[in-house]
Design a protein around this motif. Sequence first.
Motif, PDB file in Angstrom:
ATOM      1  N   GLY A  53      -0.272  -4.339  -4.802  1.00  0.00           N
ATOM      2  CA  GLY A  53       0.030  -5.980  -4.745  1.00  0.00           C
ATOM      3  C   GLY A  53      -0.731  -6.365  -5.883  1.00  0.00           C
ATOM      4  N   ILE A  54      -0.468  -7.582  -6.185  1.00  0.00           N
ATOM      5  CA  ILE A  54      -0.646  -8.335  -7.422  1.00  0.00           C
ATOM      6  C   ILE A  54      -2.177  -8.927  -7.521  1.00  0.00           C
ATOM      7  CG2 ILE A  54      -0.191  -9.918  -9.182  1.00  0.00           C
ATOM      8  CD1 ILE A  54       2.739  -9.275  -8.903  1.00  0.00           C
ATOM      9  N   LYS A 108      -7.830  -4.518  -5.345  1.00  0.00           N
ATOM     10  CA  LYS A 108      -7.266  -5.197  -6.644  1.00  0.00           C
ATOM     11  C   LYS A 108      -6.051  -4.324  -7.128  1.00  0.00           C
ATOM     12  CE  LYS A 108     -11.663  -6.932  -7.933  1.00  0.00           C
ATOM     13  NZ  LYS A 108     -13.022  -6.947  -8.724  1.00  0.00           N
ATOM     14  N   SER A 109      -5.371  -4.789  -7.741  1.00  0.00           N
ATOM     15  CA  SER A 109      -4.205  -4.224  -8.256  1.00  0.00           C
ATOM     16  C   SER A 109      -4.311  -2.874  -8.733  1.00  0.00           C
ATOM     17  CB  SER A 109      -3.467  -5.104  -9.326  1.00  0.00           C
ATOM     18  OG  SER A 109      -2.167  -4.565  -9.386  1.00  0.00           O
ATOM     19  N   PHE A 159       0.732  -1.483   0.012  1.00  0.00           N
ATOM     20  CA  PHE A 159       0.218  -0.080   0.006  1.00  0.00           C
ATOM     21  C   PHE A 159       0.957   1.112  -0.069  1.00  0.00           C
ATOM     22  CE2 PHE A 159      -3.037  -3.065   1.597  1.00  0.00           C
ATOM     23  CZ  PHE A 159      -4.012  -2.767   0.938  1.00  0.00           C
ATOM     24  N   VAL A 160       0.336   2.376  -0.699  1.00  0.00           N
ATOM     25  CA  VAL A 160       0.870   3.627  -0.558  1.00  0.00           C
ATOM     26  C   VAL A 160      -0.105   4.766  -0.373  1.00  0.00           C
ATOM     27  CG1 VAL A 160       2.010   5.562  -1.901  1.00  0.00           C
ATOM     28  CG2 VAL A 160       2.541   2.922  -2.703  1.00  0.00           C
ATOM     29  N   LEU A 161       0.277   5.494   0.692  1.00  0.00           N
ATOM     30  CA  LEU A 161      -0.532   6.248   1.417  1.00  0.00           C
ATOM     31  C   LEU A 161      -0.082   7.828   0.964  1.00  0.00           C
ATOM     32  CD1 LEU A 161      -2.736   7.469   3.252  1.00  0.00           C
ATOM     33  CD2 LEU A 161      -1.335   7.359   5.048  1.00  0.00           C
ATOM     34  N   GLU A 162      -0.801   8.558   0.258  1.00  0.00           N
ATOM     35  CA  GLU A 162      -0.219   9.910   0.130  1.00  0.00           C
ATOM     36  C   GLU A 162      -1.302  10.937   0.685  1.00  0.00           C
ATOM     37  OE1 GLU A 162       2.199   9.536  -4.090  1.00  0.00           O
ATOM     38  OE2 GLU A 162       0.164  10.582  -4.127  1.00  0.00           O
ATOM     39  N   VAL A 163      -0.638  12.075   1.275  1.00  0.00           N
ATOM     40  CA  VAL A 163      -1.353  13.055   1.855  1.00  0.00           C
ATOM     41  C   VAL A 163      -0.938  14.538   1.449  1.00  0.00           C
ATOM     42  CG1 VAL A 163      -2.373  13.983   4.045  1.00  0.00           C
ATOM     43  CG2 VAL A 163      -2.082  11.635   4.130  1.00  0.00           C
TER      44      VAL A 163
END
Length: 141
Positions: A64-65, A100-101, A38-42
Amino acid sequence: MSNNILMLVLVISTIFVGCSPKEKNKDTITERVVASDFVLEVTTPTVISTGEALKVKGTLKYTGIKPVEITHGKPIIRFFFSGSDEERNYTDVGYVTEFKSGQVVEVKDEFRVTKKGKQNLFVDVTGDISLNMNPIEILVK
């Protein structure tokens, strides 16, 4: 003659590009945290005035795949701002999302700014996702 017209068009377009409004607010940042899949951007302003609305946006992207089910509260991304007296009523459990990816979830929130000085924006992701973001410092004038 056509060269003169082409040159005139280039000069005029350069003037318009050079005079176009720049970024609305230079004091806006985007912080990013990567953990597992996971990537979190704020995205938030870092300078704001008392009485204004602090508008924040968070995006959570699954990289993820294989699809994965996450149990979480609502909203999945939560914001807390020390420069506001506003309370939030969040639902802590009861939601399941299959990521899902490439799937992205976006959450926006805003706070009425009431306190001056250095304040902090805290960001939390609920549920089965382990992401820790340091508080983001915001200067309230």
